[in-house]
Design a protein around this motif. Structure first.
Motif, short mmCIF file in Angstrom:
data_model
loop_
_atom_site.label_atom_id
_atom_site.label_comp_id
_atom_site.label_asym_id
_atom_site.label_seq_id
_atom_site.Cartn_x
_atom_site.Cartn_y
_atom_site.Cartn_z
N LEU A 1 -25.31 -22.09 14.93
CA LEU A 1 -24.15 -22.74 15.53
C LEU A 1 -23.66 -21.98 16.76
O LEU A 1 -23.31 -22.59 17.78
N ALA A 2 -23.64 -20.67 16.67
CA ALA A 2 -23.21 -19.86 17.81
C ALA A 2 -24.14 -20.06 18.99
O ALA A 2 -23.70 -20.17 20.13
N LYS B 1 -23.38 -21.67 22.58
CA LYS B 1 -23.53 -20.63 23.61
C LYS B 1 -22.43 -19.57 23.48
O LYS B 1 -21.78 -19.19 24.45
N LEU B 2 -22.21 -19.13 22.23
CA LEU B 2 -21.22 -18.10 21.94
C LEU B 2 -21.94 -16.84 21.49
O LEU B 2 -22.93 -16.90 20.78
N GLU B 3 -21.43 -15.72 21.93
CA GLU B 3 -21.93 -14.44 21.45
C GLU B 3 -20.95 -13.93 20.42
O GLU B 3 -19.77 -13.73 20.72
N ILE B 4 -21.42 -13.75 19.18
CA ILE B 4 -20.53 -13.28 18.12
C ILE B 4 -21.14 -12.04 17.49
O ILE B 4 -22.36 -11.89 17.40
N SER B 5 -20.27 -11.16 17.04
CA SER B 5 -20.71 -9.92 16.40
C SER B 5 -21.08 -10.19 14.94
O SER B 5 -20.80 -11.26 14.40
N ASP B 6 -21.67 -9.17 14.32
CA ASP B 6 -22.01 -9.29 12.89
C ASP B 6 -20.75 -9.48 12.04
O ASP B 6 -20.75 -10.25 11.08
#
Length: 91
Positions: free
Chosen positions: A9-10, A14-19
């Motif tokens: 989904l990220a 086009k989203l950068e998400i952390s762990d």
């Protein structure tokens, strides 16, 4: 929803998400999807002719406000033309 689903989904968004965010979002989306499942389980079909239908009312037209009453509390109305004036919001 699992971590791989969150990662997909990220990527689609086009989203950068952390762990840590992936962990948080997995729990939140799982809760949301459970709630949607509960909503889909609700019977929304019309009740039978024999059952109570207190929520059903006749659709009877009623008169609306006359022009003067509608414009009475408008701070900057053009009463002669019967129009509301509002601030410009699109440049």
């Amino acid at each position: 929803m699992d971590h791989e689903g969150i990662a997909r989904l990220a990527a689609l968004a086009k989203l950068e998400i952390s762990d840590a965010e992936r962990e948080q979002f997995a729990g939140q989306l799982t809760d949301i999807l459970r709630y949607v499942d509960q909503l889909q389980a609700v019977d929304t079909s019309p009740q039978s002719e024999d059952g109570p239908q207190s929520w059903v009312r006749e659709d009877v037209p009623t008169p609306g406000l006359d022009r003067e009453a509608a414009l009475a509390n408008a701070p900057d109305a053009d009463r002669e033309a019967g129009l509301f004036r509002v601030p410009k919001v699109i440049g």
